[in-house]
Write a protein that holds these residues in place. Structure first.
Motif, short mmCIF file in Angstrom:
data_model
loop_
_atom_site.label_atom_id
_atom_site.label_comp_id
_atom_site.label_asym_id
_atom_site.label_seq_id
_atom_site.Cartn_x
_atom_site.Cartn_y
_atom_site.Cartn_z
N SER A 60 0.80 -1.24 0.22
CA SER A 60 -0.04 0.13 -0.06
C SER A 60 0.85 1.22 -0.08
O SER A 60 2.23 1.20 0.09
CB SER A 60 -0.86 -0.06 1.14
N ASN A 61 0.26 2.33 -0.12
CA ASN A 61 1.07 3.67 -0.16
C ASN A 61 0.88 4.34 1.04
O ASN A 61 1.09 5.43 1.24
CB ASN A 61 0.24 4.40 -1.19
N ASP A 62 0.54 3.48 2.34
CA ASP A 62 0.74 4.17 3.57
C ASP A 62 2.15 4.54 4.08
O ASP A 62 3.17 4.31 3.44
CB ASP A 62 -0.05 3.50 4.56
N THR A 63 2.15 5.38 5.01
CA THR A 63 3.55 5.87 5.32
C THR A 63 4.43 4.79 5.94
O THR A 63 5.77 5.14 6.23
CB THR A 63 3.48 6.90 6.47
N THR A 64 4.05 3.66 6.29
CA THR A 64 4.80 2.58 6.94
C THR A 64 5.26 1.63 5.66
O THR A 64 5.97 0.67 5.99
CB THR A 64 4.15 1.80 8.04
N ALA A 65 4.89 1.69 4.62
CA ALA A 65 5.04 0.77 3.67
C ALA A 65 6.81 1.27 3.03
O ALA A 65 7.00 2.29 3.01
CB ALA A 65 4.11 0.75 2.39
N ALA A 66 7.17 0.21 2.68
CA ALA A 66 8.57 0.22 2.15
C ALA A 66 8.73 0.77 0.70
O ALA A 66 9.59 1.24 0.34
CB ALA A 66 9.43 -0.86 2.52
N THR A 67 7.63 0.35 0.24
CA THR A 67 7.62 0.77 -1.30
C THR A 67 6.13 1.39 -1.73
O THR A 67 5.38 1.29 -0.87
CB THR A 67 7.71 -0.39 -2.18
N ARG A 68 6.26 1.98 -2.95
CA ARG A 68 4.63 2.64 -3.24
C ARG A 68 4.83 2.35 -4.82
O ARG A 68 5.94 2.13 -5.58
CB ARG A 68 4.88 4.14 -2.90
N VAL A 69 3.52 2.53 -5.33
CA VAL A 69 3.58 2.28 -6.81
C VAL A 69 3.27 3.81 -7.26
O VAL A 69 2.41 4.62 -6.98
CB VAL A 69 2.23 1.66 -7.07
N LEU A 70 4.15 4.16 -8.58
CA LEU A 70 4.06 5.37 -8.98
C LEU A 70 3.79 5.10 -10.50
O LEU A 70 4.79 4.21 -11.04
CB LEU A 70 5.19 6.30 -8.78
N ASP A 71 2.76 5.61 -11.16
CA ASP A 71 2.71 5.30 -12.49
C ASP A 71 2.68 3.78 -12.91
O ASP A 71 3.27 3.55 -13.77
CB ASP A 71 3.84 6.05 -13.39
N GLY A 72 2.29 3.01 -12.05
CA GLY A 72 2.27 1.51 -12.36
C GLY A 72 3.52 0.68 -12.02
O GLY A 72 3.64 -0.37 -12.33
N VAL A 73 4.55 1.56 -11.50
CA VAL A 73 5.65 0.79 -10.96
C VAL A 73 6.03 0.97 -9.69
O VAL A 73 5.90 1.92 -8.92
CB VAL A 73 6.92 1.65 -11.90
#
Length: 192
Positions: free
Chosen positions: A2-15
């Motif tokens: 997920s894009n929460d503040t504890t996640a180590a990754t995030r998805v930007l423009d499908g990546v």
């Protein structure tokens, strides 16, 4: 993830990319290497084992930055005589210039690849360097550390930093190539 503040990754423009924040390079899993040519034929590889570097991932990938300090006495090419010569005033002159630094000045990013431009300082000579960077992914290690992995390559002319020692061969060529390939394999651990 997920894009929460504890996640180590995030998805930007499908990546999937690293989360915003500070990531400290793990020197035990960092290969800061170089490749030159001996007799302009044989590849000679070396690396620096003393690496202190930080990657700051921005909200936008292009707002990211890298700072690094290399312990120049930690050069290791697999040959003690050659390493001692590299540490001498013919090359790195570690007695006077014990460290080299890299400070990024811009990042361009497209998916999982990009370019990192910065200022490399060796022997108090600062010159621009551009590296082609690949983000290889994320892993959580057995000790619950979040890790990101990058690979990068670039080319420099060592003489631009005053590393001009060489010998002319009887055949007219040079003993050591002027062009040096920079090869980096980096793991960084999320801080905080």
């Amino acid at each position: 993830m997920s894009n929460d503040t504890t996640a180590a990754t995030r998805v930007l423009d499908g990546v999937e990319l690293p989360a915003e924040g500070t990531w400290k390079v793990d020197p035990g899993h960092a290969e800061v290497g170089f490749v030159g040519r001996h007799f302009l034929l044989t590849k000679v590889r070396g690396r620096f084992t003393g690496v202190d570097a930080t990657v700051r991932i921005g909200a936008r990938p292009e707002d990211s930055s890298v700072t690094a300090v290399l312990d120049m006495s930690s050069v290791d090419s697999g040959d003690r005589t050659r390493d001692d010569h590299l540490r001498s005033d013919d090359f790195f002159d570690v007695a006077r210039y014990p460290t080299a630094t890299f400070v990024s000045t811009s990042v361009a990013w497209d998916g999982t690849t990009g370019t990192l431009t910065g200022e490399l300082t060796i022997k108090d000579v600062r010159r621009p360097v551009t590296l082609a960077v690949d983000y290889l992914g994320y892993a959580r290690d057995p000790w619950e550390n979040d890790r990101i992995v990058f690979s990068a390559k670039g080319r420099i002319n060592r003489e631009d930093w005053g590393l001009g020692w060489n010998m002319i061969l009887d055949s007219g060529g040079l003993l050591v190539s002027k062009e040096i390939e920079l090869v980096l394999e980096i793991e960084a651990i999320r801080e905080g």
